[in-house]
Design a protein around this motif. Structure first.
Motif, mmCIF file in Angstrom:
data_model
loop_
_atom_site.group_PDB
_atom_site.id
_atom_site.type_symbol
_atom_site.label_atom_id
_atom_site.label_comp_id
_atom_site.label_asym_id
_atom_site.label_seq_id
_atom_site.Cartn_x
_atom_site.Cartn_y
_atom_site.Cartn_z
ATOM 1 N N CYS A 42 41.050 -21.467 -2.988
ATOM 2 C CA CYS A 42 40.496 -20.741 -1.845
ATOM 3 C C CYS A 42 38.969 -20.782 -1.933
ATOM 4 C CB CYS A 42 40.971 -19.283 -1.831
ATOM 5 S SG CYS A 42 42.747 -19.092 -1.616
ATOM 6 N N LYS A 43 38.335 -21.214 -0.833
ATOM 7 C CA LYS A 43 36.866 -21.308 -0.820
ATOM 8 C C LYS A 43 36.302 -20.374 0.245
ATOM 9 C CE LYS A 43 36.622 -26.228 -2.116
ATOM 10 N NZ LYS A 43 36.147 -27.565 -1.674
ATOM 11 N N LYS A 44 35.166 -19.779 -0.091
ATOM 12 C CA LYS A 44 34.467 -18.947 0.884
ATOM 13 C C LYS A 44 32.989 -18.929 0.532
ATOM 14 C CE LYS A 44 35.541 -14.732 -1.706
ATOM 15 N NZ LYS A 44 36.170 -13.380 -1.657
ATOM 16 N N ILE A 45 32.195 -18.582 1.532
ATOM 17 C CA ILE A 45 30.761 -18.448 1.311
ATOM 18 C C ILE A 45 30.415 -16.973 1.224
ATOM 19 C CG2 ILE A 45 28.473 -18.807 2.320
ATOM 20 C CD1 ILE A 45 29.543 -21.437 3.469
ATOM 21 N N GLU A 46 29.788 -16.599 0.128
ATOM 22 C CA GLU A 46 29.338 -15.224 -0.081
ATOM 23 C C GLU A 46 27.829 -15.238 -0.274
ATOM 24 O OE1 GLU A 46 31.389 -13.543 -3.408
ATOM 25 O OE2 GLU A 46 33.244 -13.185 -2.282
ATOM 26 N N GLY A 47 27.112 -14.811 0.724
ATOM 27 C CA GLY A 47 25.656 -14.812 0.636
ATOM 28 C C GLY A 47 25.116 -16.212 0.425
ATOM 29 N N ARG A 48 24.442 -16.438 -0.694
ATOM 30 C CA ARG A 48 23.838 -17.737 -0.997
ATOM 31 C C ARG A 48 24.751 -18.620 -1.837
ATOM 32 N NH1 ARG A 48 18.584 -16.770 -4.117
ATOM 33 N NH2 ARG A 48 18.485 -19.046 -3.948
ATOM 34 N N HIS A 49 25.997 -18.223 -2.030
ATOM 35 C CA HIS A 49 26.890 -18.960 -2.914
ATOM 36 C C HIS A 49 28.135 -19.459 -2.188
ATOM 37 C CE1 HIS A 49 24.615 -16.348 -5.702
ATOM 38 N NE2 HIS A 49 24.793 -17.306 -6.582
ATOM 39 N N ILE A 50 28.653 -20.579 -2.679
ATOM 40 C CA ILE A 50 30.009 -20.970 -2.310
ATOM 41 C C ILE A 50 30.891 -20.635 -3.510
ATOM 42 C CG2 ILE A 50 29.602 -23.393 -3.001
ATOM 43 C CD1 ILE A 50 31.788 -24.094 -0.866
ATOM 44 N N VAL A 51 31.975 -19.918 -3.243
ATOM 45 C CA VAL A 51 32.860 -19.450 -4.300
ATOM 46 C C VAL A 51 34.213 -20.118 -4.145
ATOM 47 C CG1 VAL A 51 33.957 -17.448 -5.367
ATOM 48 C CG2 VAL A 51 31.661 -17.230 -4.380
ATOM 49 N N LYS A 52 34.675 -20.718 -5.221
ATOM 50 C CA LYS A 52 35.990 -21.367 -5.236
ATOM 51 C C LYS A 52 36.898 -20.563 -6.162
ATOM 52 C CE LYS A 52 36.214 -25.883 -5.657
ATOM 53 N NZ LYS A 52 36.227 -27.250 -6.272
ATOM 54 N N ASP A 53 37.949 -19.966 -5.597
ATOM 55 C CA ASP A 53 38.916 -19.180 -6.352
ATOM 56 C C ASP A 53 40.087 -20.102 -6.718
ATOM 57 O OD1 ASP A 53 39.684 -16.149 -6.959
ATOM 58 O OD2 ASP A 53 41.500 -17.175 -6.254
ATOM 59 N N ILE A 54 40.458 -20.134 -7.983
ATOM 60 C CA ILE A 54 41.452 -21.089 -8.485
ATOM 61 C C ILE A 54 42.574 -20.322 -9.183
ATOM 62 C CG2 ILE A 54 41.828 -23.089 -9.994
ATOM 63 C CD1 ILE A 54 38.649 -23.417 -9.777
ATOM 64 N N GLN A 55 43.805 -20.449 -8.672
ATOM 65 C CA GLN A 55 44.950 -19.780 -9.280
ATOM 66 C C GLN A 55 46.071 -20.792 -9.495
ATOM 67 O OE1 GLN A 55 45.971 -15.755 -7.927
ATOM 68 N NE2 GLN A 55 44.301 -15.877 -6.432
ATOM 69 N N PHE A 56 46.778 -20.646 -10.616
ATOM 70 C CA PHE A 56 47.880 -21.550 -10.929
ATOM 71 C C PHE A 56 48.728 -20.961 -12.047
ATOM 72 C CE2 PHE A 56 44.184 -22.665 -13.437
ATOM 73 C CZ PHE A 56 44.677 -22.881 -14.709
ATOM 74 N N GLU A 57 49.913 -21.565 -12.239
ATOM 75 C CA GLU A 57 50.758 -21.200 -13.362
ATOM 76 C C GLU A 57 50.914 -22.410 -14.265
ATOM 77 O OE1 GLU A 57 54.490 -19.423 -12.500
ATOM 78 O OE2 GLU A 57 53.632 -17.748 -11.371
ATOM 79 N N ALA A 58 50.857 -22.173 -15.572
ATOM 80 C CA ALA A 58 51.034 -23.243 -16.547
ATOM 81 C C ALA A 58 51.627 -22.647 -17.818
ATOM 82 C CB ALA A 58 49.699 -23.911 -16.855
ATOM 83 N N ASP A 59 52.587 -23.356 -18.401
ATOM 84 C CA ASP A 59 53.241 -22.887 -19.623
ATOM 85 C C ASP A 59 53.811 -21.478 -19.451
ATOM 86 O OD1 ASP A 59 52.505 -25.279 -20.963
ATOM 87 O OD2 ASP A 59 50.501 -24.442 -21.334
ATOM 88 N N GLY A 60 54.323 -21.199 -18.238
ATOM 89 C CA GLY A 60 54.948 -19.913 -17.971
ATOM 90 C C GLY A 60 53.994 -18.751 -17.813
ATOM 91 N N LYS A 61 52.688 -19.054 -17.709
ATOM 92 C CA LYS A 61 51.700 -17.987 -17.576
ATOM 93 C C LYS A 61 50.856 -18.182 -16.318
ATOM 94 C CE LYS A 61 51.033 -17.780 -22.611
ATOM 95 N NZ LYS A 61 50.035 -17.965 -23.703
ATOM 96 N N PRO A 62 50.461 -17.064 -15.663
ATOM 97 C CA PRO A 62 49.541 -17.176 -14.531
ATOM 98 C C PRO A 62 48.094 -17.278 -15.018
ATOM 99 C CG PRO A 62 50.175 -14.888 -14.826
ATOM 100 C CD PRO A 62 50.925 -15.681 -15.871
#
Length: 242
Positions: free
Chosen positions: A168-188
């Motif tokens: 998920c990407k969004k612009i917050e003020g002077r920044h671009i923020v990329k939020d990264i979520q996933f599951e691996a090895d049974g863990k979030p």
């Protein structure tokens, strides 16, 4: 711990970006060194070298290369490639660089703009300036903030092997923020990237304050001229005044 210190040291970061085009990168570096007319045996720093692919290629072209990166895991990996003219070391780009005077410093593929404090951004330019010979080059390969603002993709899913990365990407003020979520090895897992949308003027002000002059801006990895509306990249060429 800063976001980049934790995220860049995970295997998942390298997995997410494992699709990066090596051929395009090598063609870019070949064109860049030819454009700068850097003779063989020139001394180059690959600043924020990651897993060392650009450092290794530069060394194969005949250059004396020092690869620096904050990630200890990356540098440990890179050590396998070392030889008499290719060395790697852990280094925070905000700090002075303890090395012989260099002919060029390359900071490639948006490895700048991570810091909240503007003083840290200026420190990067100062540390680069101080390690360069008079007439030396600093190449800062950065995102084109105008293009990013106009072409942001809010949500996407990127699959690597059996892992789906929800981005998920969004612009917050002077920044671009990329939020990264996933599951691996049974863990979030949950990480994020945060990069400043530096304008051309802001980048140039940091450079001129140190004593650089900007001599060229390219807009892509084929070294076409920069166009703020359509260029995907903002590749700055600075020169330390002789």
């Amino acid at each position: 711990m800063e976001w980049f210190e934790s995220w860049f040291d995970t295997p998942y970061y390298h997995l997410l970006y494992s699709n990066r085009d090596y051929t395009e990168a090598e063609n870019f570096i070949t064109k860049l060194t030819e454009e700068l007319q850097l003779p063989p045996s020139s001394k180059i720093i690959d600043l924020a070298c990651g897993k060392g692919r650009h450092s290794v290629f530069l060394n194969k072209l005949g250059y004396d290369v020092l690869g620096l990166d904050l990630s200890r895991q990356s540098i440990e990996f890179d050590k396998q490639f070392e030889n008499q003219t290719l060395l790697f070391d852990v280094h925070d780009m905000r700090n002075p660089i303890d090395a012989d005077p260099m002919d060029a410093v390359f900071n490639l593929f948006t490895s700048f703009g991570y810091f909240d404090n503007e003083k840290d951004d200026k420190n990067v330019f100062q540390s680069v300036y101080n390690v360069l010979k008079p007439g030396g080059y600093f190449v800062l390969d950065y995102l084109n903030e105008e293009y990013v603002r106009k072409n942001i993709v809010p949500e996407s899913i990127i699959t690597r092997g059996d892992i789906d990365f929800k981005i998920c990407k969004k612009i917050e003020g002077r920044h671009i923020v990329k939020d990264i979520q996933f599951e691996a090895d049974g863990k979030p897992f949950h990480f994020f990237e945060k990069v400043k949308l530096h304008t051309l003027d802001a980048i140039n002000s940091y450079a001129t304050e140190c004593g650089f002059e900007r001599v060229k801006i390219w807009g892509d990895y084929q070294l076409n001229d920069f166009n703020k509306d359509v260029s995907t990249r903002c590749i700055n060429l600075f020169k330390k005044k002789a």
